[in-house]
Design a protein around this motif. Structure first.
Motif, PDB file in Angstrom:
ATOM      1  N   UNK A 330       0.871  -1.186   0.000  1.00  0.00           N
ATOM      2  CA  UNK A 330       0.000   0.000   0.000  1.00  0.00           C
ATOM      3  C   UNK A 330       0.903   1.230   0.000  1.00  0.00           C
ATOM      4  N   UNK A 331       0.587   2.189  -0.851  1.00  0.00           N
ATOM      5  CA  UNK A 331       1.326   3.451  -0.864  1.00  0.00           C
ATOM      6  C   UNK A 331       0.376   4.592  -0.516  1.00  0.00           C
ATOM      7  N   UNK A 332       0.926   5.572   0.175  1.00  0.00           N
ATOM      8  CA  UNK A 332       0.157   6.773   0.505  1.00  0.00           C
ATOM      9  C   UNK A 332       0.945   7.993   0.051  1.00  0.00           C
ATOM     10  N   UNK A 333       0.236   8.954  -0.502  1.00  0.00           N
ATOM     11  CA  UNK A 333       0.906  10.196  -0.850  1.00  0.00           C
ATOM     12  C   UNK A 333      -0.045  11.161  -1.525  1.00  0.00           C
ATOM     13  N   UNK A 334       0.523  12.182  -2.134  1.00  0.00           N
ATOM     14  CA  UNK A 334      -0.245  13.194  -2.851  1.00  0.00           C
ATOM     15  C   UNK A 334       0.655  13.787  -3.923  1.00  0.00           C
TER      16      UNK A 334
END
Length: 546
Positions: A330-334
C-alpha cells in the motif's frame, strides 16, 4: 512518563539519487541495453532499453530543432500510450517542463491549464473513446496565445518531429544535457482540488526520480521485473511509481491498454509474464469480479501497489489469495509530494497492509499535528498528517500564495488528511479533514462505515458521504454498488443489517444504488460531486445544514 510524539524519520542507508532523469535513464541503458524496457499492448510493440533510448533521443532532438528548450512547457494530453512515455523522457532530456493534462478534461479546463502553465507546445492523442482531442484543441487554440506548436500522435506533424530528430546532429542534445541540474523543475501536474481552479504542483528531477526509485526499492524491483501499469500516466501513480520506478531499476513498463479495462489488464499480466500490478482498489475489485479471472495464468505476479484510496481487507485478501500478489504493498501520498510519503513493506502482516498505509519512506519525515494549534500530538492521537523532505514540490506554478498555504515556513507539507501514528510508526489514514461527517456534534469517519459495509454479502463497493440535514447538521448517506445478481437493497434493510453492529449515529439514513461513482481519472472518488448529486436526488438544500 511523557507519551512519544507522532513523528518518524525514514532510514537513510541508501543514498538519494543525484542525477537527472536523462542521466539516470542513460545509466540504465548502459547496464541493460538488450532487456525489455517498454511494451505497448495496443500498438503491438516492444522496445529494448537501447531502442527506447534511441526513440527518446530522436524526439528530444526533434523538439530542440523546433525551438523547444530548457524551461519551456510542453503539454501532453492523452491516455496511456507509448508516445506518452517517449514524451516524458524526451522532455526531461532537454530540460523542458512536462505539463501533464488530465485526459478527462474538456475545453474549459484545457484552456485554463495551457494558459496558466504557459504551454508552448502540446502533444496529444487524436481521439480516445468519446474524447475528440483534435477537435477540442482546434476549438481552444485561438484562446491560447502562447501555444505555438501542436502535434497529434501518429499525424504527419508527429512523424516529422521524430524524423527531424533522427536526422539531426546529436551534439546539441548533449550540450543541453550538461546544463541540467537535478533540482530544476521537470514536471507540472494539476491537482484535482475540490474547490477553485486546479493548481500546478511543480516537481523537479530530484523529486520524482528519487520517489520512483524508492517505491521500486520497497517493492524489491530488479531488471527482472515487469510492471503492468493500468493506472494513468498523467498522474504520479503512472509516470513516477510506474515508469520511473521501472527505468531506475532496469525493469519493464507494460501498458495493457490506453485506459483501464479489467480484461486487457489480466491478459497483459498473462501474456507479458508481469511480476507486478498496479491499481486503485476499484480496479482490483473489477479484476476480481471478472468471470474469467481464474482462467488467467497470473502465476508470475509477485508484488504490486494499491493506492489512491483505502483498501478493504476483503479485497486485499483476494488480491493475495486469488491473484498471487503476496508482496503487494500500500502506498500513501499526494501529487505535491511526488507522490509517496509512506508505504507498507512486503513482510508487513496483512492487518497492517489494510489498517495502515505503512511507515515513512526513506529520507522523509512524517508527523501528526493538531489541526488547530499545529503542535505534534502524542502517538495514537488523531491529527493532520504532515510530511517533509526531498519529495515536497517546488511549489504551485506561479501561485506563491497557494504554495505558502500548503507548505509552512519549516518546509512541512500539510496534507489535509486525518491520520493516527501508532507506537511502531505505522500511519493510519482516517479520512480527509473536509470529508468528516459531523452529525449532531459527532465526528464520523466515512472510512469506518465503509469498512463495515464491505462485510455485507451483497455489497461490491461503497462510498459514504455526509448530506445536509436541518436538525442534525448532516446525515450519513451510502452510495452502493451491488454484486451481480444481488437483490435490491433499501435503507431499511441496510439499517437492519447495521443495527446492533454499528453505533446508531453511524448507520446510513440514506442509500443510493449506483453502477459507478464519480471519479477522477486517477481512480479517486469525487465525494464533493457525490454530495452535490445527493442533494438533488434527495431534494435537500445545502443550507439545510446551517
Amino acid at each position: 512518563m511523557v507519551a512519544e510524539e507522532s513523528y518518524a524519520a525514514g532510514e537513510t542507508r541508501t543514498a538519494l539519487l543525484t542525477d537527472t532523469i536523462g542521466e539516470n535513464l542513460a545509466a540504465t541503458v548502459r547496464r541493460f541495453p538488450d532487456r525489455d524496457a517498454l511494451v505497448d499492448r495496443t500498438a503491438g510493440r516492444h522496445w529494448t532499453y537501447r531502442e527506447l533510448a534511441a526513440d527518446v533521443d530522436a524526439l528530444a532532438l526533434g523538439l530542440l530543432e523546433l525551438g523547444i528548450g530548457k524551461g519551456d512547457r510542453v503539454g501532453v494530453w492523452s491516455p496511456n500510450r507509448s508516445e506518452w512515455v517517449l514524451t516524458q523522457y524526451a522532455t526531461a532530456r532537454i530540460g523542458a517542463i512536462l505539463v501533464t493534462v488530465n485526459p478527462a478534461y474538456r475545453t474549459h479546463e484545457l484552456e485554463y491549464v495551457l494558459n496558466q502553465a504557459g504551454v508552448r507546445m502540446l502533444v496529444a492523442a487524436p481521439t480516445h473513446k468519446t474524447s475528440d482531442y483534435a477537435r477540442m484543441i482546434a476549438e481552444t487554440r485561438p484562446r491560447c496565445p502562447g501555444l505555438e506548436h501542436v502535434a497529434l500522435f501518429g499525424s504527419p506533424d508527429w512523424e516529422a518531429l521524430l524524423r527531424s530528430g533522427r536526422d539531426a546532429d546529436p551534439a546539441p542534445l548533449e550540450r543541453v544535457a550538461r546544463t541540467l541540474r537535478a533540482d530544476e523543475p521537470v514536471n507540472i501536474q494539476y491537482t484535482s482540488g475540490t474547490t477553485g481552479s486546479p493548481k500546478g504542483a511543480t516537481l523537479s528531477h530530484r523529486n520524482i526520480l528519487n520517489n520512483g526509485y524508492f517505491v521500486g526499492e520497497l517493492c524489491g524491483y530488479t531488471e527482472a521485473d515487469r510492471i503492468c501499469i493500468p493506472v494513468p500516466f498523467y498522474h504520479c501513480f503512472g509516470m513516477v511509481m510506474g515508469n520511473l520506478a521501472a527505468t531506475s531499476h532496469g525493469a519493464c513498463m507494460v501498458i495493457p491498454a490506453p485506459s483501464f479495462e479489467p480484461k486487457a489488464t489480466l491478459e497483459a499480466v498473462e501474456a507479458e509474464r508481469c511480476t507486478s500490478l498496479y491499481g486503485v482498489p476499484t480496479m482490483f475489485i473489477a479484476e476480481l469480479a471478472d468471470e474469467d479471472l481464474d482462467s488467467y495464468d497470473l502465476s508470475t505476479l509477485r508484488t504490486g501497489i494499491l493506492a489512491g484510496s483505502s483498501c478493504p481487507i476483503e479485497v486485499m485478501k483476494q488480491v493475495i489469495d486469488r491473484m498471487g500478489m503476496g508482496e503487494v504493498t500500500i502506498c500513501y501520498g499526494m501529487t505535491e509530494t511526488s507522490p509517496v510519503s509512506a508505504q507498507t513493506r512486503a513482510d508487513d502482516p496483512l492487518e497492517l497492509r489494510v489498517a495502515t498505509v505503512g511507515r515513512v519512506h526513506p529520507h522523509l519525515e512524517l508527523k501528526v499535528v493538531d489541526p488547530d494549534g499545529g503542535r505534534t500530538v502524542p502517538r495514537g492521537t488523531p491529527g493532520e498528517l504532515c510530511t517533509r523532505g526531498y519529495s515536497v514540490m517546488l511549489g504551485y506554478w506561479e501561485q506563491p500564495e497557494k504554495t505558502a498555504e500548503a507548505i509552512d515556513s519549516d518546509g512541512w507539507m500539510h496534507t489535509g488528511d486525518l491520520a493516527v501514528m501508532d507506537d511502531n510508526g505505522y500511519v493510519g489514514i482516517t479520512g480527509r479533514i473536509k470529508d468528516l461527517v459531523i452529525r449532531g456534534g459527532e465526528n464520523i469517519s466515512p472510512r469506518e462505515i465503509e469498512e463495515f459495509l464491505y462485510t455485507h454479502p451483497d455489497i461490491l463497493d461503497v462510498q459514504v458521504i455526509g448530506v445536509p440535514d436541518e436538525r442534525m447538521g448532516e446525515e450519513v448517506m451510502a452510495w452502493i454498488r451491488l454484486r451481480e445478481g444481488a437483490a435490491p437493497l433499501t435503507a431499511d434493510s441496510l439499517r437492519e443489517f447495521c443495527t446492533g453492529r454499528l453505533a446508531h449515529y453511524k448507520i446510513p439514513r440514506y442509500v443510493h444504488l449506483t453502477d459507478e461513482f464519480p471519479m477522477t481519472v486517477t481512480g479517486k472518488v469525487r465525494k464533493v460531486e457525490m454530495r452535490t448529486a445527493a442533494i438533488g436526488l434527495l431534494g435537500l438544500r445545502e443550507g439545510d445544514a446551517e
